[in-house]
Design a protein around this motif. Structure first.
Motif, PDB file in Angstrom:
ATOM      1  N   UNK A 214     -22.714 -37.509 -62.390  1.00 26.39           N
ATOM      2  CA  UNK A 214     -21.627 -37.797 -61.768  1.00 26.39           C
ATOM      3  C   UNK A 214     -22.035 -37.163 -60.293  1.00 26.39           C
ATOM      4  N   UNK A 215     -23.126 -37.749 -59.777  1.00 24.15           N
ATOM      5  CA  UNK A 215     -23.923 -37.931 -58.302  1.00 24.15           C
ATOM      6  C   UNK A 215     -24.022 -39.205 -58.082  1.00 24.15           C
ATOM      7  N   UNK A 216     -24.279 -39.382 -56.895  1.00 19.83           N
ATOM      8  CA  UNK A 216     -24.440 -40.582 -56.091  1.00 19.83           C
ATOM      9  C   UNK A 216     -26.120 -40.574 -55.644  1.00 19.83           C
ATOM     10  N   UNK A 217     -26.715 -41.530 -55.737  1.00 19.76           N
ATOM     11  CA  UNK A 217     -27.985 -41.558 -55.415  1.00 19.76           C
ATOM     12  C   UNK A 217     -28.259 -40.305 -53.947  1.00 19.76           C
ATOM     13  N   UNK A 218     -27.312 -40.528 -52.826  1.00 12.67           N
ATOM     14  CA  UNK A 218     -27.760 -39.791 -51.676  1.00 12.67           C
ATOM     15  C   UNK A 218     -28.010 -38.203 -52.618  1.00 12.67           C
ATOM     16  N   UNK A 219     -26.814 -37.627 -52.949  1.00 10.49           N
ATOM     17  CA  UNK A 219     -26.380 -35.946 -53.766  1.00 10.49           C
ATOM     18  C   UNK A 219     -27.980 -36.382 -53.852  1.00 10.49           C
ATOM     19  N   UNK A 220     -28.351 -36.869 -55.146  1.00 10.61           N
ATOM     20  CA  UNK A 220     -29.310 -36.349 -56.033  1.00 10.61           C
ATOM     21  C   UNK A 220     -29.874 -36.521 -55.455  1.00 10.61           C
ATOM     22  N   UNK A 221     -30.781 -37.207 -54.490  1.00 11.10           N
ATOM     23  CA  UNK A 221     -31.419 -37.014 -53.568  1.00 11.10           C
ATOM     24  C   UNK A 221     -31.535 -35.127 -53.006  1.00 11.10           C
ATOM     25  N   UNK A 222     -30.872 -35.098 -52.289  1.00 12.97           N
ATOM     26  CA  UNK A 222     -30.614 -34.006 -51.436  1.00 12.97           C
ATOM     27  C   UNK A 222     -30.223 -32.369 -52.934  1.00 12.97           C
ATOM     28  N   UNK A 223     -30.273 -32.888 -54.044  1.00 13.61           N
ATOM     29  CA  UNK A 223     -30.867 -31.888 -55.545  1.00 13.61           C
ATOM     30  C   UNK A 223     -31.824 -31.842 -55.517  1.00 13.61           C
ATOM     31  N   UNK A 224     -32.200 -32.605 -55.347  1.00 13.65           N
ATOM     32  CA  UNK A 224     -33.962 -32.199 -55.560  1.00 13.65           C
ATOM     33  C   UNK A 224     -34.556 -31.334 -54.056  1.00 13.65           C
ATOM     34  N   UNK A 225     -34.022 -31.356 -53.288  1.00  8.62           N
ATOM     35  CA  UNK A 225     -34.417 -30.472 -52.769  1.00  8.62           C
ATOM     36  C   UNK A 225     -34.204 -28.998 -52.337  1.00  8.62           C
ATOM     37  N   UNK A 226     -32.714 -28.990 -53.177  1.00  6.77           N
ATOM     38  CA  UNK A 226     -32.813 -26.751 -54.018  1.00  6.77           C
ATOM     39  C   UNK A 226     -34.090 -26.402 -53.844  1.00  6.77           C
ATOM     40  N   UNK A 227     -35.045 -26.907 -55.103  1.00  8.21           N
ATOM     41  CA  UNK A 227     -36.109 -26.276 -55.913  1.00  8.21           C
ATOM     42  C   UNK A 227     -36.119 -27.354 -57.007  1.00  8.21           C
ATOM     43  N   UNK A 228     -37.874 -26.610 -57.635  1.00  3.53           N
ATOM     44  CA  UNK A 228     -38.669 -27.555 -58.023  1.00  3.53           C
ATOM     45  C   UNK A 228     -37.808 -27.545 -59.372  1.00  3.53           C
ATOM     46  N   UNK A 229     -36.580 -26.383 -60.153  1.00  4.60           N
ATOM     47  CA  UNK A 229     -35.726 -26.960 -61.128  1.00  4.60           C
ATOM     48  C   UNK A 229     -34.819 -28.154 -60.963  1.00  4.60           C
ATOM     49  N   UNK A 230     -34.536 -27.758 -60.392  1.00  2.87           N
ATOM     50  CA  UNK A 230     -33.144 -28.651 -59.479  1.00  2.87           C
ATOM     51  C   UNK A 230     -33.641 -30.366 -59.513  1.00  2.87           C
ATOM     52  N   UNK A 231     -34.676 -29.990 -58.919  1.00  2.00           N
ATOM     53  CA  UNK A 231     -35.749 -31.299 -58.952  1.00  2.00           C
ATOM     54  C   UNK A 231     -35.939 -31.901 -60.083  1.00  2.00           C
ATOM     55  N   UNK A 232     -36.738 -31.090 -60.905  1.00  2.35           N
ATOM     56  CA  UNK A 232     -36.751 -32.013 -62.786  1.00  2.35           C
ATOM     57  C   UNK A 232     -36.021 -32.251 -63.401  1.00  2.35           C
ATOM     58  N   UNK A 233     -34.423 -31.483 -63.069  1.00  7.64           N
ATOM     59  CA  UNK A 233     -33.437 -32.428 -63.716  1.00  7.64           C
ATOM     60  C   UNK A 233     -32.754 -33.278 -63.379  1.00  7.64           C
ATOM     61  N   UNK A 234     -33.065 -33.580 -61.413  1.00  6.92           N
ATOM     62  CA  UNK A 234     -32.488 -34.586 -60.528  1.00  6.92           C
ATOM     63  C   UNK A 234     -33.257 -36.028 -60.969  1.00  6.92           C
ATOM     64  N   UNK A 235     -34.887 -35.454 -60.879  1.00  2.00           N
ATOM     65  CA  UNK A 235     -35.964 -36.414 -61.077  1.00  2.00           C
ATOM     66  C   UNK A 235     -35.365 -37.405 -62.750  1.00  2.00           C
ATOM     67  N   UNK A 236     -34.910 -37.293 -63.566  1.00  2.08           N
ATOM     68  CA  UNK A 236     -34.884 -37.619 -64.547  1.00  2.08           C
ATOM     69  C   UNK A 236     -34.538 -39.218 -64.622  1.00  2.08           C
ATOM     70  N   UNK A 237     -35.324 -39.805 -65.098  1.00  2.00           N
ATOM     71  CA  UNK A 237     -35.063 -41.551 -65.190  1.00  2.00           C
ATOM     72  C   UNK A 237     -33.792 -41.850 -65.902  1.00  2.00           C
ATOM     73  N   UNK A 238     -32.959 -40.834 -66.606  1.00  3.32           N
ATOM     74  CA  UNK A 238     -32.017 -41.449 -67.366  1.00  3.32           C
ATOM     75  C   UNK A 238     -30.777 -41.474 -66.088  1.00  3.32           C
ATOM     76  N   UNK A 239     -30.531 -40.453 -65.277  1.00  3.83           N
ATOM     77  CA  UNK A 239     -29.235 -39.883 -64.475  1.00  3.83           C
ATOM     78  C   UNK A 239     -30.061 -40.260 -63.519  1.00  3.83           C
TER      79      UNK A 239
END
Length: 262
Positions: free
Chosen positions: A58-83
């Motif tokens: 449900x997040x837009x691109x800018x918020x996904x980019x911020x989420x990927x910087x939280x930790x490695x686990x969040x980065x792995x989820x936020x970097x999913x191609x489908x998302x």
């Protein structure tokens, strides 16, 4: 009447609220525990892969980019191609995004300047006429295609046209391409529905070809004991065949010696 999505959201919120209540009971708030993070909290939603996927969807691109910087686990989820693809398409109501970008940075920005229309060059086309046809500025077309002037427009198979009207993207399929002349990755739309040509070389392929050409010319230069310009001349008149280039050079050298020029 609620829909299945509403029920799913209610289940998530119920889970989150119960987790927060349990966490507050077991760990009373303190100045150091006021900030919830995956690193210092027992807040299970922050480390649940499935819940994070629902949230990140449900997040837009800018918020996904911020989420990927939280930790490695969040980065792995936020970097999913489908998302990433879903977030990339959502603002413009695109139907599909086809292609794998060379760099993951491509997904970090989905403003209108990221997209372009592919226009195949035909006789009679000019930058000015294309600007009128697509309602864009001449300088914008030149800037996108790295053109200093209109000279040589017919040496190209196509031009990329900036998109001025976002409605053009609605329901379209765009292709992630590393354009040879734009020298960057672009989400390209083919309004005629044809799609990219398999014969169109990518920037990477062209770069490799140029590097190979330079190595051959350098080898010819050393063998002929001439400068770069001379080696490149013989390479060009021999249609890229180094043996033929050396043969042409040898014949010219024999002729010069025969007439006493060298």
């Amino acid at each position: 009447m609620g829909c299945c999505c509403d029920e799913e959201e209610d289940d998530i919120l119920t889970h989150l609220n119960s987790t927060i209540a349990t966490t507050q009971t077991l760990h009373p708030s303190s100045p150091s525990s006021d900030i919830i993070s995956p690193m210092n909290s027992h807040f299970s939603a922050l480390t649940s892969h499935d819940l994070l996927r629902v949230i990140f969807h449900r997040l837009p691109i800018p918020d996904l980019a911020r989420s990927s910087c939280v930790c490695r686990f969040w980065n792995s989820v936020a970097s999913d191609k489908e998302i990433l693809a879903r977030a990339f398409k959502a603002p413009w109501k695109l139907a599909h995004v086809i292609g794998e970008p060379v760099s993951g940075i491509f997904w970090r920005d989905n403003n209108l300047g990221k997209f372009a229309i592919s226009h195949r060059i035909v006789r009679g086309d000019s930058v000015a006429s294309l600007a009128v046809k697509y309602s864009v500025q001449v300088m914008d077309i030149k800037r996108l295609n790295n053109m200093m002037s209109e000279h040589g427009i017919y040496s190209r198979e196509r031009l990329l046209i900036p998109i001025s009207d976002p409605q053009i993207l609605v329901g379209q399929t765009c292709y992630v391409e590393l354009d040879t002349y734009a020298k960057r990755e672009v989400a390209v739309v083919y309004l005629d529905g044809t799609g990219p040509s398999v014969n169109t070389p990518s920037l990477l392929q062209r770069t490799r070809s140029e590097q190979a050409k330079k190595r051959v010319i350098h080898s010819l230069k050393r063998s002929m004991q001439v400068d770069d310009g001379t080696a490149e001349y013989y390479f060009s008149i021999s249609n890229g065949d180094p043996r033929a280039a050396f043969s042409e050079f040898s014949e010219d050298l024999r002729w010069e010696r025969g007439v006493g020029l060298s």
